[in-house]
Design a protein around this motif. Structure first.
Motif, PDB file in Angstrom:
ATOM      1  N   PHE A   1       0.821  -1.210   0.000  1.00  0.00           N
ATOM      2  CA  PHE A   1       0.000   0.000   0.000  1.00  0.00           C
ATOM      3  C   PHE A   1       0.859   1.265   0.000  1.00  0.00           C
ATOM      4  O   PHE A   1       0.514   2.274  -0.615  1.00  0.00           O
ATOM      5  N   LEU A   2       2.009   1.204   0.676  1.00  0.00           N
ATOM      6  CA  LEU A   2       2.898   2.366   0.749  1.00  0.00           C
ATOM      7  C   LEU A   2       3.333   2.844  -0.637  1.00  0.00           C
ATOM      8  O   LEU A   2       3.651   4.016  -0.832  1.00  0.00           O
ATOM      9  N   ASN A   3       3.336   1.933  -1.617  1.00  0.00           N
ATOM     10  CA  ASN A   3       3.700   2.321  -2.980  1.00  0.00           C
ATOM     11  C   ASN A   3       2.698   3.310  -3.578  1.00  0.00           C
ATOM     12  O   ASN A   3       3.001   3.998  -4.552  1.00  0.00           O
ATOM     13  N   PHE A   4       1.508   3.353  -3.013  1.00  0.00           N
ATOM     14  CA  PHE A   4       0.447   4.198  -3.556  1.00  0.00           C
ATOM     15  C   PHE A   4       0.193   5.425  -2.695  1.00  0.00           C
ATOM     16  O   PHE A   4      -0.808   6.119  -2.868  1.00  0.00           O
ATOM     17  N   VAL A   5       1.075   5.678  -1.747  1.00  0.00           N
ATOM     18  CA  VAL A   5       0.970   6.842  -0.867  1.00  0.00           C
ATOM     19  C   VAL A   5       2.163   7.757  -1.147  1.00  0.00           C
ATOM     20  O   VAL A   5       3.315   7.323  -1.043  1.00  0.00           O
ATOM     21  N   LYS A   6       1.901   9.002  -1.505  1.00  0.00           N
ATOM     22  CA  LYS A   6       2.968   9.922  -1.882  1.00  0.00           C
ATOM     23  C   LYS A   6       2.720  11.308  -1.298  1.00  0.00           C
ATOM     24  O   LYS A   6       1.578  11.780  -1.277  1.00  0.00           O
ATOM     25  N   PRO A   7       3.785  11.990  -0.848  1.00  0.00           N
ATOM     26  CA  PRO A   7       3.660  13.425  -0.584  1.00  0.00           C
ATOM     27  C   PRO A   7       3.659  14.157  -1.918  1.00  0.00           C
ATOM     28  O   PRO A   7       4.513  13.896  -2.774  1.00  0.00           O
ATOM     29  N   VAL A   8       2.698  15.044  -2.115  1.00  0.00           N
ATOM     30  CA  VAL A   8       2.571  15.708  -3.411  1.00  0.00           C
ATOM     31  C   VAL A   8       2.349  17.203  -3.239  1.00  0.00           C
ATOM     32  O   VAL A   8       1.839  17.677  -2.222  1.00  0.00           O
ATOM     33  N   HIS A   9       2.755  17.948  -4.264  1.00  0.00           N
ATOM     34  CA  HIS A   9       2.470  19.371  -4.363  1.00  0.00           C
ATOM     35  C   HIS A   9       1.302  19.544  -5.328  1.00  0.00           C
ATOM     36  O   HIS A   9       1.361  19.067  -6.461  1.00  0.00           O
ATOM     37  N   ASN A  10       0.239  20.197  -4.879  1.00  0.00           N
ATOM     38  CA  ASN A  10      -0.879  20.469  -5.780  1.00  0.00           C
ATOM     39  C   ASN A  10      -0.670  21.857  -6.385  1.00  0.00           C
ATOM     40  O   ASN A  10      -0.799  22.878  -5.708  1.00  0.00           O
ATOM     41  N   MET A  11      -0.305  21.884  -7.668  1.00  0.00           N
ATOM     42  CA  MET A  11       0.024  23.138  -8.336  1.00  0.00           C
ATOM     43  C   MET A  11      -0.616  23.167  -9.718  1.00  0.00           C
ATOM     44  O   MET A  11      -0.795  22.120 -10.358  1.00  0.00           O
ATOM     45  N   LYS A  12      -0.950  24.366 -10.156  1.00  0.00           N
ATOM     46  CA  LYS A  12      -1.512  24.517 -11.493  1.00  0.00           C
ATOM     47  C   LYS A  12      -0.413  24.465 -12.542  1.00  0.00           C
ATOM     48  O   LYS A  12       0.630  25.092 -12.401  1.00  0.00           O
ATOM     49  N   ILE A  13      -0.662  23.692 -13.576  1.00  0.00           N
ATOM     50  CA  ILE A  13       0.168  23.716 -14.779  1.00  0.00           C
ATOM     51  C   ILE A  13      -0.729  24.262 -15.875  1.00  0.00           C
ATOM     52  O   ILE A  13      -1.665  23.595 -16.312  1.00  0.00           O
ATOM     53  N   GLY A  14      -0.472  25.496 -16.270  1.00  0.00           N
ATOM     54  CA  GLY A  14      -1.428  26.171 -17.136  1.00  0.00           C
ATOM     55  C   GLY A  14      -2.682  26.478 -16.341  1.00  0.00           C
ATOM     56  O   GLY A  14      -2.633  27.096 -15.277  1.00  0.00           O
ATOM     57  N   ASP A  15      -3.817  25.997 -16.817  1.00  0.00           N
ATOM     58  CA  ASP A  15      -5.100  26.266 -16.149  1.00  0.00           C
ATOM     59  C   ASP A  15      -5.556  25.128 -15.246  1.00  0.00           C
ATOM     60  O   ASP A  15      -6.620  25.230 -14.628  1.00  0.00           O
ATOM     61  N   TYR A  16      -4.789  24.043 -15.164  1.00  0.00           N
ATOM     62  CA  TYR A  16      -5.288  22.849 -14.493  1.00  0.00           C
ATOM     63  C   TYR A  16      -4.417  22.443 -13.304  1.00  0.00           C
ATOM     64  O   TYR A  16      -3.188  22.377 -13.417  1.00  0.00           O
ATOM     65  N   PRO A  17      -5.036  22.165 -12.160  1.00  0.00           N
ATOM     66  CA  PRO A  17      -4.277  21.707 -10.996  1.00  0.00           C
ATOM     67  C   PRO A  17      -3.783  20.278 -11.184  1.00  0.00           C
ATOM     68  O   PRO A  17      -4.487  19.436 -11.757  1.00  0.00           O
ATOM     69  N   ASN A  18      -2.567  20.011 -10.728  1.00  0.00           N
ATOM     70  CA  ASN A  18      -1.980  18.674 -10.814  1.00  0.00           C
ATOM     71  C   ASN A  18      -1.303  18.331  -9.501  1.00  0.00           C
ATOM     72  O   ASN A  18      -0.762  19.204  -8.821  1.00  0.00           O
ATOM     73  N   ASP A  19      -1.313  17.051  -9.151  1.00  0.00           N
ATOM     74  CA  ASP A  19      -0.565  16.574  -7.992  1.00  0.00           C
ATOM     75  C   ASP A  19       0.807  16.118  -8.468  1.00  0.00           C
ATOM     76  O   ASP A  19       0.926  15.149  -9.223  1.00  0.00           O
ATOM     77  N   ILE A  20       1.837  16.809  -8.006  1.00  0.00           N
ATOM     78  CA  ILE A  20       3.213  16.557  -8.437  1.00  0.00           C
ATOM     79  C   ILE A  20       3.979  15.912  -7.290  1.00  0.00           C
ATOM     80  O   ILE A  20       3.981  16.431  -6.168  1.00  0.00           O
ATOM     81  N   VAL A  21       4.619  14.794  -7.544  1.00  0.00           N
ATOM     82  CA  VAL A  21       5.322  14.061  -6.497  1.00  0.00           C
ATOM     83  C   VAL A  21       6.431  14.905  -5.894  1.00  0.00           C
ATOM     84  O   VAL A  21       7.249  15.488  -6.618  1.00  0.00           O
ATOM     85  N   CYS A  22       6.458  14.986  -4.566  1.00  0.00           N
ATOM     86  CA  CYS A  22       7.519  15.700  -3.856  1.00  0.00           C
ATOM     87  C   CYS A  22       8.742  14.798  -3.749  1.00  0.00           C
ATOM     88  O   CYS A  22       8.627  13.625  -3.374  1.00  0.00           O
ATOM     89  N   GLU A  23       9.903  15.348  -4.063  1.00  0.00           N
ATOM     90  CA  GLU A  23      11.129  14.556  -4.051  1.00  0.00           C
ATOM     91  C   GLU A  23      11.808  14.550  -2.680  1.00  0.00           C
ATOM     92  O   GLU A  23      12.876  13.965  -2.510  1.00  0.00           O
ATOM     93  N   GLY A  24      11.200  15.234  -1.692  1.00  0.00           N
ATOM     94  CA  GLY A  24      11.796  15.247  -0.357  1.00  0.00           C
ATOM     95  C   GLY A  24      12.952  16.232  -0.283  1.00  0.00           C
ATOM     96  O   GLY A  24      12.865  17.351  -0.791  1.00  0.00           O
ATOM     97  N   GLU A  25      14.046  15.800   0.318  1.00  0.00           N
ATOM     98  CA  GLU A  25      15.195  16.685   0.496  1.00  0.00           C
ATOM     99  C   GLU A  25      15.689  17.208  -0.856  1.00  0.00           C
ATOM    100  O   GLU A  25      15.915  16.442  -1.787  1.00  0.00           O
ATOM    101  N   GLY A  26      15.828  18.512  -0.963  1.00  0.00           N
ATOM    102  CA  GLY A  26      16.283  19.117  -2.205  1.00  0.00           C
ATOM    103  C   GLY A  26      15.186  19.387  -3.213  1.00  0.00           C
ATOM    104  O   GLY A  26      15.472  19.835  -4.337  1.00  0.00           O
ATOM    105  N   CYS A  27      13.927  19.152  -2.828  1.00  0.00           N
ATOM    106  CA  CYS A  27      12.811  19.363  -3.751  1.00  0.00           C
ATOM    107  C   CYS A  27      12.677  20.848  -4.076  1.00  0.00           C
ATOM    108  O   CYS A  27      12.564  21.703  -3.184  1.00  0.00           O
ATOM    109  N   LYS A  28      12.690  21.181  -5.359  1.00  0.00           N
ATOM    110  CA  LYS A  28      12.619  22.575  -5.780  1.00  0.00           C
ATOM    111  C   LYS A  28      11.251  23.197  -5.485  1.00  0.00           C
ATOM    112  O   LYS A  28      11.144  24.405  -5.271  1.00  0.00           O
ATOM    113  N   LEU A  29      10.214  22.367  -5.487  1.00  0.00           N
ATOM    114  CA  LEU A  29       8.880  22.900  -5.204  1.00  0.00           C
ATOM    115  C   LEU A  29       8.745  23.238  -3.723  1.00  0.00           C
ATOM    116  O   LEU A  29       8.096  24.226  -3.362  1.00  0.00           O
TER     117      LEU A  29
END
Length: 218
Positions: free
Chosen positions: A44-72
């Motif tokens: 189940f842990l494979n399907f659990v992710k920390p994510v950034h919800n950010m708009k790309i253009g006009d649409y919100p997307n959940d972008i995987v957080c890379e943890g340490e060093g994440c630019k977002l």
């Protein structure tokens, strides 16, 4: 070629993330009887992710957080924990995915830690593939306090279920999957312009013979 023949030829899945079919329980008491397409807590842990919800253009997307060093993260955006749960609707006989937040993650954690279930299994780990559940919406359409009940019901045996599990959908990738995985270059572009030029990615892939294993989920 008539219209039906044209539709049969061209109205087919494109192979991208938009082919994913999401579970939608829109109204109070709407429910689905299903089997989860993972077995153990570790799976189940494979399907659990920390994510950034950010708009790309006009649409919100959940972008995987890379943890340490994440630019977002460095930009000041705070990630949230989400899950995309692959499941099998046993009545409609189709695979769905269900995107949820922390509360649902906790609900599934409680299933793995259920003392009565653990006693019944005589100490063996809980394996969700051997169980069937009913998910019921508790909340009117548009309610901000909607909850979901996940309750074990009499197990339904599904033919070739292991094959269905093995074919569970890819939910992380650099295309529009349920969770989007971006390169550092794409993150820089997003933070600078609010958009991403997807054509640059396609052109780069066309000119390379290597396989980026980061795009292979789990």
């Amino acid at each position: 070629m008539n219209l039906n023949e044209l539709l049969a030829k061209y109205d087919k899945p494109s192979g991208g993330g938009n082919d994913l079919k999401f579970l939608q329980l829109k109204n109070d008491k709407d429910n689905v009887k299903c089997k989860f397409l993972f077995d153990t807590e570790e799976d189940f842990l494979n399907f659990v992710k920390p994510v950034h919800n950010m708009k790309i253009g006009d649409y919100p997307n959940d972008i995987v957080c890379e943890g340490e060093g994440c630019k977002l993260c460095a930009s000041g955006d705070v990630p949230k924990l989400k899950t995309v749960i692959p499941l099998y609707d046993v009545d409609k006989q189709e695979v769905l995915i269900w995107k949820r937040g922390v509360n649902t993650i906790k609900d599934i954690q409680l299933i793995f830690e259920d003392p009565d279930l653990l006693d019944e299994l005589d100490g063996a780990p809980v394996n969700l593939k051997d169980m069937t559940f009913r998910i019921t919406r508790q909340g009117e359409k548009g309610s901000t306090s909607t909850k979901y009940q996940i309750k074990a019901v009499k197990d339904v045996k599904v033919d070739d279920f292991d094959t269905i599990v093995a074919g569970r959908p890819n939910i992380v990738g650099r295309d529009f999957k349920a969770f989007l995985k971006l390169t550092d270059e794409q993150k820089d572009e997003l933070l600078t312009t609010g958009k991403i030029d997807w054509k640059k990615k396609a052109d780069a892939e066309e000119n390379t013979e290597t396989v980026d294993t980061d795009d292979i989920p789990f």
